[in-house]
Design a protein around this motif. Structure first.
Motif, short mmCIF file in Angstrom:
data_model
loop_
_atom_site.label_atom_id
_atom_site.label_comp_id
_atom_site.label_asym_id
_atom_site.label_seq_id
_atom_site.Cartn_x
_atom_site.Cartn_y
_atom_site.Cartn_z
N PRO A 14 -8.10 75.73 -11.68
CA PRO A 14 -8.77 75.55 -10.39
C PRO A 14 -8.20 76.50 -9.34
CG PRO A 14 -7.62 73.54 -11.05
CD PRO A 14 -7.33 74.58 -12.08
N PRO A 15 -8.79 76.52 -8.15
CA PRO A 15 -8.31 77.43 -7.10
C PRO A 15 -6.86 77.13 -6.71
CG PRO A 15 -10.21 76.12 -6.36
CD PRO A 15 -9.91 75.70 -7.73
N LEU A 16 -6.18 78.20 -6.32
CA LEU A 16 -4.79 78.10 -5.89
C LEU A 16 -4.73 78.06 -4.37
CD1 LEU A 16 -1.74 78.24 -6.65
CD2 LEU A 16 -1.95 80.73 -6.43
N ALA A 17 -4.02 77.08 -3.84
CA ALA A 17 -3.75 77.01 -2.40
C ALA A 17 -2.25 77.13 -2.20
CB ALA A 17 -4.26 75.69 -1.83
N ILE A 18 -1.86 77.88 -1.20
CA ILE A 18 -0.44 78.06 -0.90
C ILE A 18 -0.25 77.62 0.55
CG2 ILE A 18 1.48 79.67 -0.83
CD1 ILE A 18 -0.20 81.46 -2.75
N PHE A 19 0.69 76.69 0.75
CA PHE A 19 0.87 76.16 2.10
C PHE A 19 2.29 75.68 2.32
CE2 PHE A 19 -0.21 72.58 -0.56
CZ PHE A 19 0.54 71.52 -0.06
N VAL A 20 2.66 75.61 3.58
CA VAL A 20 3.90 74.97 3.98
C VAL A 20 3.54 73.54 4.34
CG1 VAL A 20 5.74 74.89 5.71
CG2 VAL A 20 4.93 77.10 4.85
N GLY A 21 4.30 72.59 3.79
CA GLY A 21 4.01 71.19 4.07
C GLY A 21 5.27 70.39 4.36
N ARG A 22 5.07 69.28 5.06
CA ARG A 22 6.16 68.34 5.34
C ARG A 22 6.05 67.19 4.35
NH1 ARG A 22 9.25 68.30 9.23
NH2 ARG A 22 7.87 69.45 10.61
N LEU A 23 7.15 66.90 3.67
CA LEU A 23 7.17 65.82 2.67
C LEU A 23 7.05 64.47 3.36
CD1 LEU A 23 7.51 65.05 -0.32
CD2 LEU A 23 9.97 64.96 0.09
N ALA A 38 3.75 65.25 -26.35
CA ALA A 38 5.17 65.34 -26.03
C ALA A 38 5.35 64.89 -24.58
CB ALA A 38 5.66 66.77 -26.20
N PRO A 39 6.01 63.76 -24.37
CA PRO A 39 6.13 63.25 -23.00
C PRO A 39 7.11 64.07 -22.17
CG PRO A 39 7.41 61.90 -24.47
CD PRO A 39 6.69 62.91 -25.33
N PHE A 40 6.92 64.02 -20.87
CA PHE A 40 7.87 64.62 -19.95
C PHE A 40 8.94 63.58 -19.65
CE2 PHE A 40 4.00 67.04 -19.23
CZ PHE A 40 4.50 68.34 -19.24
N ASP A 41 10.09 64.04 -19.19
CA ASP A 41 11.17 63.13 -18.84
C ASP A 41 10.99 62.50 -17.46
OD1 ASP A 41 12.59 63.60 -21.25
OD2 ASP A 41 13.30 65.49 -20.43
N SER A 42 10.25 63.19 -16.61
CA SER A 42 10.06 62.68 -15.25
C SER A 42 8.71 63.12 -14.72
CB SER A 42 11.18 63.17 -14.33
OG SER A 42 11.27 64.58 -14.35
N GLY A 43 8.15 62.27 -13.88
CA GLY A 43 6.87 62.58 -13.26
C GLY A 43 6.82 62.01 -11.85
N TYR A 44 6.23 62.77 -10.94
CA TYR A 44 6.19 62.37 -9.54
C TYR A 44 4.86 62.76 -8.93
CZ TYR A 44 11.20 62.40 -10.34
OH TYR A 44 12.44 62.18 -10.87
N VAL A 45 4.47 62.03 -7.92
CA VAL A 45 3.43 62.46 -7.00
C VAL A 45 4.15 62.68 -5.68
CG1 VAL A 45 1.35 61.85 -5.74
CG2 VAL A 45 1.56 61.23 -8.16
N LEU A 46 4.11 63.93 -5.21
CA LEU A 46 4.74 64.30 -3.95
C LEU A 46 3.65 64.42 -2.91
CD1 LEU A 46 6.94 67.12 -5.50
CD2 LEU A 46 7.61 64.76 -5.06
N VAL A 47 3.77 63.68 -1.83
CA VAL A 47 2.73 63.65 -0.81
C VAL A 47 3.20 64.50 0.38
CG1 VAL A 47 1.31 62.20 0.67
CG2 VAL A 47 2.03 61.35 -1.59
N TYR A 48 2.40 65.52 0.71
CA TYR A 48 2.75 66.46 1.78
C TYR A 48 1.69 66.49 2.87
CZ TYR A 48 6.68 68.55 -0.67
OH TYR A 48 7.89 68.75 -1.27
N GLN A 49 2.16 66.64 4.09
CA GLN A 49 1.30 66.92 5.24
C GLN A 49 1.28 68.43 5.42
OE1 GLN A 49 -0.43 64.90 7.52
NE2 GLN A 49 -1.19 66.90 8.16
N PRO A 50 0.13 69.09 5.21
CA PRO A 50 0.09 70.55 5.38
C PRO A 50 0.41 70.93 6.83
CG PRO A 50 -1.85 69.79 4.20
CD PRO A 50 -1.15 68.57 4.73
N LEU A 51 1.26 71.93 7.00
CA LEU A 51 1.61 72.44 8.32
C LEU A 51 1.02 73.82 8.57
CD1 LEU A 51 5.39 71.43 8.40
CD2 LEU A 51 3.45 70.21 9.41
N LYS A 52 0.98 74.64 7.51
CA LYS A 52 0.46 76.00 7.65
C LYS A 52 -0.10 76.46 6.32
CE LYS A 52 1.58 80.72 8.68
NZ LYS A 52 1.87 81.50 9.82
N SER A 53 -1.37 76.86 6.33
CA SER A 53 -2.00 77.42 5.13
C SER A 53 -1.61 78.89 5.04
CB SER A 53 -3.52 77.27 5.20
OG SER A 53 -4.11 77.89 4.08
#
Length: 194
Positions: A14-23, A38-53
């Motif tokens: 899918p399209p790539l977006a690059i941004f600065v965000g606050r966690l 093959a499972p991963f050892d860790s998984g996360y959903v990181l929620v960010y507030q975009p500050l600058k695209s």
């Protein structure tokens, strides 16, 4: 999780977006992916507030970025702000492989990272490095870190660490984008489940 259906031909990222965000938050997710996986050892959903695209246009707010790996919470998620390279999918957004950098705002209003991310064989004259003065001391996140990763401590070896104000050889976010965007690829993620 099921394998993506590729019977109709190659599957494009899918399209790539690059941004600065606050966690805003860190959510640990189940990594069990069933049989034939093959499972991963860790998984996360990181929620960010975009500050600058930086590339890819305006973003929804907030952005929920999925990250799966083998080494726990990615280091950039221990900071208040980060430069993220994210593939925006129809059903989920995922981080590009190895492309998340802690950044902080500089005294001149830009965003920067300390230290250098150029490949080792890059000649000194081709490196886009600058002396960086951050607007304030670099801040660690105040988001709640999952218990398994809470034992991580920053060390003197960490070039980008909370509390620094100056960086002798850092990179502005624009230079990180220019250097890394051409090679961005999904990786260490459940990438084809967009």
């Amino acid at each position: 999780m099921q394998a993506a259906d590729v019977s109709s031909g190659p599957v494009a990222a899918p399209p790539l977006a690059i941004f600065v965000g606050r966690l805003l938050s860190i959510e640990e997710v189940d990594t069990d992916c069933g049989e034939n996986c093959a499972p991963f050892d860790s998984g996360y959903v990181l929620v960010y507030q975009p500050l600058k695209s930086m590339e890819g246009g305006p973003l929804p707010s907030p952005v929920r970025v999925q990250f799966f790996g083998h080494y726990g919470l990615p280091s950039f998620a221990r900071f208040d702000t980060a430069l993220l390279f994210v593939f925006l999918g129809e059903h989920q957004d995922v981080l590009a492989r190895y492309l998340g950098f802690p950044v902080a705002q500089t005294a001149d209003g830009r965003w920067a990272y300390c230290p250098d991310t150029h490949p080792d064989d890059t000649s000194p004259r081709d490196r886009s490095l600058a002396r960086i003065t951050f607007a304030r001391k670099v801040e660690a996140t105040d988001a709640e870190i999952p218990q398994d990763d809470a034992r991580h401590r920053f060390t003197r070896r960490d070039a980008m660490r909370p509390g620094i104000r100056h960086c002798a050889a850092g990179m502005h976010a624009e230079d990180l984008v220019r250097l890394h965007a051409p090679d961005a690829e999904p990786g260490y993620l459940r990438v084809w489940q967009f």
